[in-house]
Structure formats: C-alpha cells, structure tokens
Design a protein around this motif. Sequence first.
Motif, mmCIF file in Angstrom:
data_model
loop_
_atom_site.group_PDB
_atom_site.id
_atom_site.type_symbol
_atom_site.label_atom_id
_atom_site.label_comp_id
_atom_site.label_asym_id
_atom_site.label_seq_id
_atom_site.Cartn_x
_atom_site.Cartn_y
_atom_site.Cartn_z
ATOM 1 N N HIS A 112 -48.233 89.742 4.223
ATOM 2 C CA HIS A 112 -47.949 90.313 3.100
ATOM 3 C C HIS A 112 -46.995 88.840 2.583
ATOM 4 N N SER A 113 -45.390 88.741 3.474
ATOM 5 C CA SER A 113 -44.255 87.885 3.326
ATOM 6 C C SER A 113 -44.970 86.158 3.210
ATOM 7 N N HIS A 114 -46.295 86.423 3.622
ATOM 8 C CA HIS A 114 -46.668 84.441 3.910
ATOM 9 C C HIS A 114 -45.301 83.191 4.681
ATOM 10 N N LYS A 115 -44.359 84.198 5.090
ATOM 11 C CA LYS A 115 -43.485 84.341 6.453
ATOM 12 C C LYS A 115 -43.264 84.538 7.122
ATOM 13 N N PRO A 116 -43.786 83.159 8.154
ATOM 14 C CA PRO A 116 -43.717 83.146 9.375
ATOM 15 C C PRO A 116 -42.842 83.210 10.502
ATOM 16 N N ALA A 117 -43.046 84.594 11.049
ATOM 17 C CA ALA A 117 -42.008 84.978 11.994
ATOM 18 C C ALA A 117 -41.887 85.237 12.698
ATOM 19 N N ILE A 118 -41.194 85.753 14.052
ATOM 20 C CA ILE A 118 -41.500 86.256 15.755
ATOM 21 C C ILE A 118 -40.128 86.924 16.000
ATOM 22 N N SER A 119 -39.979 88.295 16.307
ATOM 23 C CA SER A 119 -38.799 88.808 16.621
ATOM 24 C C SER A 119 -39.077 90.337 17.509
ATOM 25 N N GLU A 120 -38.322 90.194 18.121
ATOM 26 C CA GLU A 120 -38.758 91.518 19.237
ATOM 27 C C GLU A 120 -37.487 92.859 19.384
ATOM 28 N N ARG A 121 -37.384 93.510 18.261
ATOM 29 C CA ARG A 121 -36.708 95.666 18.156
ATOM 30 C C ARG A 121 -36.865 96.235 19.095
ATOM 31 N N ASP A 122 -36.341 96.393 19.651
ATOM 32 C CA ASP A 122 -36.784 97.433 20.459
ATOM 33 C C ASP A 122 -38.017 97.748 21.805
ATOM 34 N N GLY A 123 -37.607 96.828 21.831
ATOM 35 C CA GLY A 123 -39.115 96.659 22.697
ATOM 36 C C GLY A 123 -40.111 96.073 22.750
ATOM 37 N N VAL A 124 -39.932 96.640 21.352
ATOM 38 C CA VAL A 124 -41.572 96.087 20.510
ATOM 39 C C VAL A 124 -41.578 94.438 19.974
ATOM 40 N N LEU A 125 -42.847 93.551 20.242
ATOM 41 C CA LEU A 125 -42.323 92.367 20.073
ATOM 42 C C LEU A 125 -43.458 92.424 18.227
ATOM 43 N N PHE A 137 -45.260 78.542 -2.772
ATOM 44 C CA PHE A 137 -44.200 77.732 -2.799
ATOM 45 C C PHE A 137 -43.859 76.817 -2.028
ATOM 46 N N LYS A 138 -42.787 77.013 -1.489
ATOM 47 C CA LYS A 138 -42.604 76.371 -0.391
ATOM 48 C C LYS A 138 -43.182 76.589 0.910
ATOM 49 N N LEU A 139 -43.484 77.627 1.278
ATOM 50 C CA LEU A 139 -43.614 78.556 2.500
ATOM 51 C C LEU A 139 -44.954 77.170 3.159
ATOM 52 N N PRO A 140 -44.590 77.699 4.188
ATOM 53 C CA PRO A 140 -46.050 76.413 5.116
ATOM 54 C C PRO A 140 -47.282 77.292 5.730
ATOM 55 N N ILE A 141 -48.069 76.749 5.772
ATOM 56 C CA ILE A 141 -49.569 76.809 5.828
ATOM 57 C C ILE A 141 -49.562 77.459 7.243
ATOM 58 N N SER A 142 -49.437 78.545 7.973
ATOM 59 C CA SER A 142 -49.715 78.635 9.347
ATOM 60 C C SER A 142 -50.489 80.166 9.705
ATOM 61 N N ALA A 143 -50.981 79.572 11.334
ATOM 62 C CA ALA A 143 -51.060 80.265 11.708
ATOM 63 C C ALA A 143 -50.510 81.185 13.331
ATOM 64 N N GLY A 144 -51.156 82.027 14.394
ATOM 65 C CA GLY A 144 -50.817 81.817 14.582
ATOM 66 C C GLY A 144 -51.356 82.794 16.639
ATOM 67 N N LEU A 145 -50.720 82.341 18.086
ATOM 68 C CA LEU A 145 -51.192 82.535 19.181
ATOM 69 C C LEU A 145 -50.860 84.467 19.227
ATOM 70 N N LEU A 146 -50.968 85.302 19.801
ATOM 71 C CA LEU A 146 -50.538 86.191 20.758
ATOM 72 C C LEU A 146 -51.546 85.984 22.179
ATOM 73 N N ILE A 147 -50.956 85.825 23.214
ATOM 74 C CA ILE A 147 -51.139 85.507 24.051
ATOM 75 C C ILE A 147 -51.126 86.447 25.091
ATOM 76 N N ILE A 148 -51.784 87.731 26.194
ATOM 77 C CA ILE A 148 -51.486 88.291 26.518
ATOM 78 C C ILE A 148 -51.867 87.927 28.060
ATOM 79 N N GLU A 149 -51.068 89.521 29.334
ATOM 80 C CA GLU A 149 -51.231 88.976 30.687
ATOM 81 C C GLU A 149 -50.768 90.040 30.871
ATOM 82 N N GLY A 150 -51.821 91.197 31.341
ATOM 83 C CA GLY A 150 -51.504 92.515 31.662
ATOM 84 C C GLY A 150 -50.762 92.811 30.782
ATOM 85 N N ALA A 151 -49.701 93.917 31.042
ATOM 86 C CA ALA A 151 -48.615 94.172 29.963
ATOM 87 C C ALA A 151 -47.979 93.257 29.572
ATOM 88 N N HIS A 152 -47.879 92.365 29.421
ATOM 89 C CA HIS A 152 -46.815 91.627 29.493
ATOM 90 C C HIS A 152 -47.644 90.743 27.920
#
Length: 162
Positions: A112-125, A137-152
């Motif tokens: 929705h915001s078109h702004k890439p961001a990663i943060s952790e709050r109260d144990g939630v990524l 506007f001047k926001l980047p064209i971006s994509a991301g990766l989520l890497i899951i290993e077990g419970a991490h």
Amino acid sequence: MTSRTHNSPATRIGLISDTHNLVRPEVLQYLAGCDAIIHAGDICKQAVLDALAQIAPVTAVRGNNDIDEPVALLSTHVKLTVQQVTILVVHDIADVVDDPRREGIDVVVTGHSHKPAISERDGVLFVNPGSAGPRRFKLPISAGLLIIEGAHASATFDSLVT
C-alpha cells in the motif's frame, strides 16, 4: 546448554506488492528460484498473478485498486504457515489487528505505501517490500525476500530499477 538444529532447509519466499498491472522483467528475475511468492495487493489484473505463478506458487490479497474480477474476489487478509512461522498478509497495515502476536502471527507482510520497510515490534516481523510496479514519486522500485528456517524468519528488500 541447548543446541538448536534446523532439520528443514530454508524456504525462500519472494515478496512483492503494488504491481499495478506491471510485471517488470527485473521482478521476474529477482523472484526466480523462490519456493513461493506473496503479493500484498494492488495487483489490478490476473495476468500479473499468472506470470508470477510461472515461477512459484502465489499467495495474494486484494488491495484497494483491485476492483476488477477475478482479483476483486481475493480475500483482504490471508494467514499461512510456512515451516513453524505464521504469516499474515494484508494490503494496508491499518487493517492489521492491534496485537498480531496474540493472534499467533510471527510475520506481517503489507503493501500500500509503496515504501519498503522492515521492522520488528513485540516479537513480530513487519515487512513491506515496497512497490514493484510503476514508479511513484521518488520511491524505489523494489521487492523483498522472506527466509524461513524452522521457527526463524528474516527479511530483506532490494531496489530493482535505478
């Protein structure tokens, strides 16, 4: 002393949002090799999901610009579990429950915001891969990766177009 072992290999999930009916070749190249793809809304046309499905299984939610069928029929919220990580996908972060941890959520993926961001709050990524569609506007064209290993779970995002 405890030791931690991961019996299962890492799962690579491509994260994109706000494609607005544009599938860039850079996005397809970035997502190549992913085990799954999450699209956090504002898809606009089914052809976008069809192109992504050629790479890996796709989980997608409806965004505020997804008004034409069949994407208009997508759910606004999707919860999925990968290995031991529960992921909530929703287009707008304003639609996330106040305490996702209490709901058993480990990762929240939004757009929705078109702004890439990663943060952790109260144990939630919280991950917003930004926009992979038309430049806004001047926001980047971006994509991301989520890497899951077990419970991490860990996340990154990358600018795809300069």
